[in-house]
Design an enzyme around this catalytic site. Structure first.
Site, PDB file in Angstrom:
ATOM      1  N   HIS A 102       0.811  -1.219   0.000  1.00 25.39           N
ATOM      2  CA  HIS A 102       0.000   0.000   0.000  1.00 25.39           C
ATOM      3  C   HIS A 102       0.845   1.269   0.000  1.00 25.39           C
ATOM      4  CE1 HIS A 102       0.386  -0.118   4.541  1.00 25.39           C
ATOM      5  NE2 HIS A 102       0.445   1.188   4.345  1.00 25.39           N
ATOM      6  N   ASP A 132       0.194  -7.687   1.706  1.00 26.37           N
ATOM      7  CA  ASP A 132       0.585  -6.273   1.677  1.00 26.37           C
ATOM      8  C   ASP A 132       2.107  -6.106   1.639  1.00 26.37           C
ATOM      9  OD1 ASP A 132       0.234  -3.587   1.498  1.00 26.37           O
ATOM     10  OD2 ASP A 132      -0.306  -3.267   3.595  1.00 26.37           O
ATOM     11  N   GLY A 203       3.278   6.302   7.988  1.00 29.77           N
ATOM     12  CA  GLY A 203       4.639   6.528   7.498  1.00 29.77           C
ATOM     13  C   GLY A 203       5.587   5.433   7.939  1.00 29.77           C
ATOM     14  N   SER A 205       4.695   2.426   7.790  1.00 29.40           N
ATOM     15  CA  SER A 205       4.314   1.274   6.976  1.00 29.40           C
ATOM     16  C   SER A 205       5.473   0.812   6.100  1.00 29.40           C
ATOM     17  CB  SER A 205       3.122   1.625   6.087  1.00 29.40           C
ATOM     18  OG  SER A 205       1.955   1.791   6.844  1.00 29.40           O
TER      19      SER A 205
END
Length: 468
Positions: A102, A132, A203, A205
């Site tokens: 993402h 993800d 952020g 992530s």
């Protein structure tokens, strides 16, 4: 004696209080391998950008609304550039970088910033939306510092961990905490998250979650929060999931998961009793469309107990175990069928290539209706097939009405459901259903098994048998 007791107590206290005096050495060890990621994306005027919700975007939306009211000529929609921030980490000296899908999804440009301040453009190698995870590649003039993956399965609740990343665009920020829980599931079929109270914010992530040896044991992915900020409930996809995905992305540029080809449901205590299982475990097969399982002889009502040597406790474990298995591998599957176990050899297909299959059809019988176990049961007609959106040759009995105080309603049956099997036998007339119920009562069964179809989904339901 008192002195010995105090000595033992002191030893336990010392062991319980063992923790790093500082994380600075660990930061120095891994910092050069952690990166900030900036993406640029072309956004259509009708879409919300990666920073949607900020005051300036809301202001311009309001401005466009006033134009639509006719106060001024409408401003023609235009595409615009959007940017997003995230984190990642280098896993090889030749420039492979792991982050979240993402973070880079739909990006036109991906820019990697290193701890030294150097910047390099990145190429997208492959992504896996199901976990993800995304894999990037940069071309660097010299070998890069990188971090190894650790074994997430050896992590224990209470172990120290450290997160590093780019929270809220602040860049190269460190937070520390403990493993709050393991094997968490959020929404995905292949979820295996480590929960941590180390501060994780937007952020972060794609950034790494380290153990105290500087090994990556998770990829920071999600938080639970009522306000968008860290409240100490963060989730990192476990490294033992990530490494398998990364290996496939490196080799193929895509994932290649094993595919068994069955629809399944959990086995509860009532289903276990109705099937004759000693305990509620395994995965109950509700449907077998065309595919590897059907070719190997797996049938609806089979309970999968073991897959390729792994004891299966529930459906989630089966999905993950099958998905982790190599495509085209021949595996032994132990199923429970008609009171006995059988071992079948299944050659797995590829999940990504699997197509939705249509269940086999049969013929219907003459119309009839009766009330059984709180359900108004009707035989299937062409008119009912059309109303329920069923295939032309679909067979079974229709629940046309149901008493909301009945056990059937409590178990989730609803008007419009199709009963395909009763007592593990296909039924097409009300008499069929009544005969199966009577046989179950005479056999002293406490519950009765129905195979229910709703749309394209099938599941087994165990109804308690009561004298009527």
């Amino acid at each position: 004696m008192l002195g010995l007791a105090m000595l033992i107590a002191s030893a336990f206290a010392a062991a319980a209080q063992q923790r790093p005096d500082t994380f600075a050495d660990l930061v120095d060890q891994v910092a050069n391998s952690v990166v900030n990621i900036t993406t640029n994306t072309t956004i259509n005027a009708a879409e919300r950008g990666p920073n949607s919700g900020n005051p300036l975007e809301d202001f311009f939306e309001e401005f466009r609304d006033r134009n639509r009211d006719g106060q001024q000529p409408p401003v023609p929609p235009r595409s615009r550039r959007g940017s997003a921030l995230g984190s990642g980490f280098v896993i090889s000296e030749d420039g492979f970088i792991v982050t979240n899908n993402h973070v880079i999804e739909n990006a036109d440009e991906i820019l990697i910033e290193f701890y030294s301040g150097a910047e390099l453009p990145a190429e997208l190698i492959g992504t896996d939306p199901k976990t993800d995870i995304a894999l990037l590649k940069v071309e660097a003039p010299e070998p890069l510092d990188f971090v190894p993956f650790g074994d997430s399965d050896v992590m224990r609740t209470g172990d120290w961990v450290m997160a590093m990343g780019n929270p809220l665009g602040q860049g190269f920020s460190v937070s520390a905490g403990i493993v709050s829980a393991r094997e968490r599931e959020l929404q995905g079929s292949y979820d295996d998250y480590i929960q941590t109270d180390a501060a994780i914010n937007r952020g972060n992530s794609g950034g790494p979650l380290f153990n105290m040896d500087g090994e990556v044991i998770g990829v920071n992915t999600a938080i639970l929060s009522p306000n968008g900020g860290s409240i100490g409930i963060g989730f990192a996809m476990s490294s033992n999931v990530v490494t398998r995905v990364v290996d496939q992305l490196q080799e193929f540029g895509e994932t290649r998961r094993g595919w068994l080809g069955v629809r399944i449901q959990e086995v509860d205590e009532e289903l276990a009793e109705a099937l004759g299982l000693e305990s509620a475990r395994g995965a109950l097969v509700t449907d077998v469309p065309d595919g590897p399982a059907k070719e190997a002889g797996i049938e609806a009502r089979d309970v999968i107990l073991t897959f390729d040597g792994t004891e299966i406790q529930d459906t989630g474990q089966l999905v993950r175990t099958v998905g982790n298995a190599p495509v085209d591998k021949a595996v032994r599957v132990v199923v429970f069928r008609d009171g006995e176990t059988q071992t079948l050899l299944v050659t797995l297909g590829r999940r990504e290539d699997a197509e939705r299959a249509v269940p086999a059809s049969a013929t219907a019988e003459d119309p009839a209706q009766s009330t059984i176990m709180g359900m108004t049961i009707s035989t299937l007609t062409d008119e009912l097939r059309g109303q329920l959106g069923l295939e032309e040759g679909a067979e079974g009995l229709v629940v046309s009405d149901i008493d909301e105080t009945s056990a059937a309603y409590e178990k989730g049956l609803r008007a419009g459901d199709l009963i395909e099997e009763a007592g593990q036998v296909a039924v097409s007339t009300v008499a069929d259903l009544e005969d199966r119920i009577e046989e179950a009562r005479e056999a002293g069964q406490k519950s009765f098994l129905l195979l229910i179809r709703r749309g394209e989904d099938a599941r087994f339901v165990a109804l308690p048998l009561q004298d009527e």
